[in-house]
Design an enzyme around this catalytic site. Structure first.
Site, PDB file in Angstrom:
ATOM      1  N   LYS A  13       0.817  -1.175  -0.185  1.00 28.79           N
ATOM      2  CA  LYS A  13       0.000   0.026   0.049  1.00 28.79           C
ATOM      3  C   LYS A  13       0.895   1.302  -0.030  1.00 28.79           C
ATOM      4  O   LYS A  13       0.575   2.302  -0.659  1.00 28.79           O
ATOM      5  CB  LYS A  13      -0.999   0.049   1.308  1.00 28.79           C
ATOM      6  CG  LYS A  13      -2.024  -0.909   1.219  1.00 28.79           C
ATOM      7  CD  LYS A  13      -2.910  -0.573   2.361  1.00 28.79           C
ATOM      8  CE  LYS A  13      -2.261  -0.702   3.732  1.00 28.79           C
ATOM      9  NZ  LYS A  13      -1.881  -1.852   4.167  1.00 28.79           N
ATOM     10  N   ARG A  88      -9.332   1.638   9.357  1.00 31.62           N
ATOM     11  CA  ARG A  88      -9.090   0.522   9.698  1.00 31.62           C
ATOM     12  C   ARG A  88     -10.037  -0.260  10.463  1.00 31.62           C
ATOM     13  O   ARG A  88      -9.876  -1.263  10.814  1.00 31.62           O
ATOM     14  CB  ARG A  88      -7.802   0.387  10.623  1.00 31.62           C
ATOM     15  CG  ARG A  88      -6.242   0.063   9.755  1.00 31.62           C
ATOM     16  CD  ARG A  88      -5.401   0.279  10.715  1.00 31.62           C
ATOM     17  NE  ARG A  88      -4.131  -0.431  10.214  1.00 31.62           N
ATOM     18  CZ  ARG A  88      -2.971  -0.099   9.710  1.00 31.62           C
ATOM     19  NH1 ARG A  88      -3.055   1.290   9.114  1.00 31.62           N
ATOM     20  NH2 ARG A  88      -1.870  -0.671   9.635  1.00 31.62           N
ATOM     21  N   ARG A 127      11.624  -7.081   5.002  1.00 30.81           N
ATOM     22  CA  ARG A 127      11.422  -5.303   5.326  1.00 30.81           C
ATOM     23  C   ARG A 127      11.899  -5.273   6.672  1.00 30.81           C
ATOM     24  O   ARG A 127      12.873  -4.362   6.928  1.00 30.81           O
ATOM     25  CB  ARG A 127       9.975  -4.839   4.973  1.00 30.81           C
ATOM     26  CG  ARG A 127      10.017  -3.360   5.088  1.00 30.81           C
ATOM     27  CD  ARG A 127       8.533  -2.847   4.536  1.00 30.81           C
ATOM     28  NE  ARG A 127       7.538  -3.039   5.810  1.00 30.81           N
ATOM     29  CZ  ARG A 127       6.507  -2.871   5.410  1.00 30.81           C
ATOM     30  NH1 ARG A 127       5.894  -2.228   4.427  1.00 30.81           N
ATOM     31  NH2 ARG A 127       5.501  -3.003   6.441  1.00 30.81           N
ATOM     32  N   ARG A 133      12.381  -2.176  11.656  1.00 31.36           N
ATOM     33  CA  ARG A 133      11.100  -1.598  12.354  1.00 31.36           C
ATOM     34  C   ARG A 133      10.888  -2.566  13.300  1.00 31.36           C
ATOM     35  O   ARG A 133      10.632  -3.582  13.448  1.00 31.36           O
ATOM     36  CB  ARG A 133      10.004  -1.460  11.271  1.00 31.36           C
ATOM     37  CG  ARG A 133      10.012  -0.268  10.580  1.00 31.36           C
ATOM     38  CD  ARG A 133       8.960  -0.135   9.366  1.00 31.36           C
ATOM     39  NE  ARG A 133       7.761  -0.352   9.994  1.00 31.36           N
ATOM     40  CZ  ARG A 133       6.722  -0.167   9.255  1.00 31.36           C
ATOM     41  NH1 ARG A 133       6.642   0.235   8.089  1.00 31.36           N
ATOM     42  NH2 ARG A 133       5.302  -0.498   9.819  1.00 31.36           N
ATOM     43  N   ARG A 144      -0.613  -8.202  13.559  1.00 35.86           N
ATOM     44  CA  ARG A 144      -0.861  -7.193  12.648  1.00 35.86           C
ATOM     45  C   ARG A 144      -1.888  -7.671  11.612  1.00 35.86           C
ATOM     46  O   ARG A 144      -2.992  -7.506  11.004  1.00 35.86           O
ATOM     47  CB  ARG A 144       0.227  -6.321  12.002  1.00 35.86           C
ATOM     48  CG  ARG A 144       0.619  -5.537  12.969  1.00 35.86           C
ATOM     49  CD  ARG A 144       2.114  -4.950  12.493  1.00 35.86           C
ATOM     50  NE  ARG A 144       1.698  -4.010  11.241  1.00 35.86           N
ATOM     51  CZ  ARG A 144       2.792  -3.980  10.300  1.00 35.86           C
ATOM     52  NH1 ARG A 144       4.086  -4.414  10.354  1.00 35.86           N
ATOM     53  NH2 ARG A 144       2.356  -3.060   9.361  1.00 35.86           N
TER      54      ARG A 144
HETATM   55  P1  AMP Z   1       0.981   1.377   9.215  1.00 35.59           P
HETATM   56  O1  AMP Z   1       2.281   2.058   8.706  1.00 35.59           O
HETATM   57  O2  AMP Z   1      -0.192   1.767   8.241  1.00 35.59           O
HETATM   58  O3  AMP Z   1       1.094  -0.389   8.848  1.00 35.59           O
HETATM   59  O4  AMP Z   1       0.718   1.448  10.587  1.00 35.59           O
HETATM   60  C1  AMP Z   1       1.724   1.030  11.690  1.00 35.59           C
HETATM   61  C2  AMP Z   1       0.959   1.083  12.841  1.00 35.59           C
HETATM   62  O5  AMP Z   1       0.269   2.353  13.283  1.00 35.59           O
HETATM   63  C3  AMP Z   1      -0.422   0.061  13.000  1.00 35.59           C
HETATM   64  O6  AMP Z   1      -0.152  -1.275  13.145  1.00 35.59           O
HETATM   65  C4  AMP Z   1      -1.297   0.694  14.038  1.00 35.59           C
HETATM   66  O7  AMP Z   1      -0.757   0.353  14.994  1.00 35.59           O
HETATM   67  C5  AMP Z   1      -0.978   2.070  13.703  1.00 35.59           C
HETATM   68  N1  AMP Z   1      -1.994   2.637  12.840  1.00 35.59           N
HETATM   69  C6  AMP Z   1      -1.899   3.028  11.852  1.00 35.59           C
HETATM   70  N2  AMP Z   1      -2.981   3.453  11.133  1.00 35.59           N
HETATM   71  C7  AMP Z   1      -4.014   3.276  12.169  1.00 35.59           C
HETATM   72  C8  AMP Z   1      -5.511   3.444  12.064  1.00 35.59           C
HETATM   73  N3  AMP Z   1      -6.118   3.934  10.924  1.00 35.59           N
HETATM   74  N4  AMP Z   1      -6.136   3.122  13.016  1.00 35.59           N
HETATM   75  C9  AMP Z   1      -5.479   2.503  14.170  1.00 35.59           C
HETATM   76  N5  AMP Z   1      -4.103   2.274  14.194  1.00 35.59           N
HETATM   77  C10 AMP Z   1      -3.349   2.751  12.970  1.00 35.59           C
END
Ligand code: AMP
Length: 189
Positions: A13, A88, A127, A133, A144
């Protein structure tokens, strides 16, 4: 255009949405990036958010919706925006509908990137090694994935019922996937 990118962790994404915003000239709103940047800020609410992220759990809907609401009020969002990793949950999806209805700019398109879960796991483990990370360790990745299946995947149906959904096969080269995405965008422009 207002576009949502849906898809499990590791599906690409981030990469694809950055390419798409370049093409469309709209801002890239990644709640994950916003939350990672917010890490440095010293507030109890954000400290709690950081704990959730590191455990592979979702940050609270309220925190995320407040971040998105503030971001949408910036003038660069007037022609549209691309939401990456947001919404989400059902609560966030309904919150986004309300925010956009208030501006009279409804959602135009939801792109669901899908791929083989085992392959996605391998991608994320690679990654994690490169970027180191903290939230990409094996158990956290599995967590996740579970969170995606339980809380986010139901949004596919939510958007499908409204005729907004385009499913994109995310397996293939980055260029192939991007072409599929552009095809879907053209159909909704
Ligand atoms: P991402 O980079 O989008 O994979 O987000 C990394 C982490 O940030 C996720 O595993 C969540 O802990 C948090 N996070 C990001 N976007 C959201 C969202 N829309 N709602 C809740 N938690 C989020």
């Amino acid at each position: 255009m207002f576009i949502v990118f849906l898809g499990p962790p590791g599906v690409g994404k981030g990469t694809q949405s950055r390419r798409l915003v370049n093409e469309l000239g709209v801002p890239h709103i990644s709640t994950g990036d916003m939350l990672r940047r917010a890490k440095a800020a010293d507030s109890p609410v954000l400290a709690e958010a950081v704990r959730s992220m590191e455990a592979g759990q979702l940050v609270s809907d309220e925190v995320v919706l407040n971040l998105v609401n503030a971001r949408l009020q910036q003038p660069d969002c007037s022609p549209g925006a691309l939401f990456d990793g947001f919404p989400r949950t059902r609560v966030q999806a309904e919150g986004l509908d309300r925010l956009l209805a208030h501006r009279h700019t409804p959602l135009d398109l939801v792109l669901e990137l899908y791929g083989d879960e085992q392959e996605l796991m391998q991608r994320m483990l690679r990654r994690a090694t490169v970027e180191q990370r903290a939230d990409d360790q094996r158990e956290t990745i599995q967590q996740r994935m579970r969170v995606y299946r339980q809380q986010t995947e139901p949004l596919v149906q939510y958007y499908q019922q409204r005729g907004l959904l385009e499913r994109i096969d995310a397996m293939g080269t980055q260029d192939e996937v991007f072409q599929r995405i552009m095809g879907a965008v053209e159909r909704h422009r």
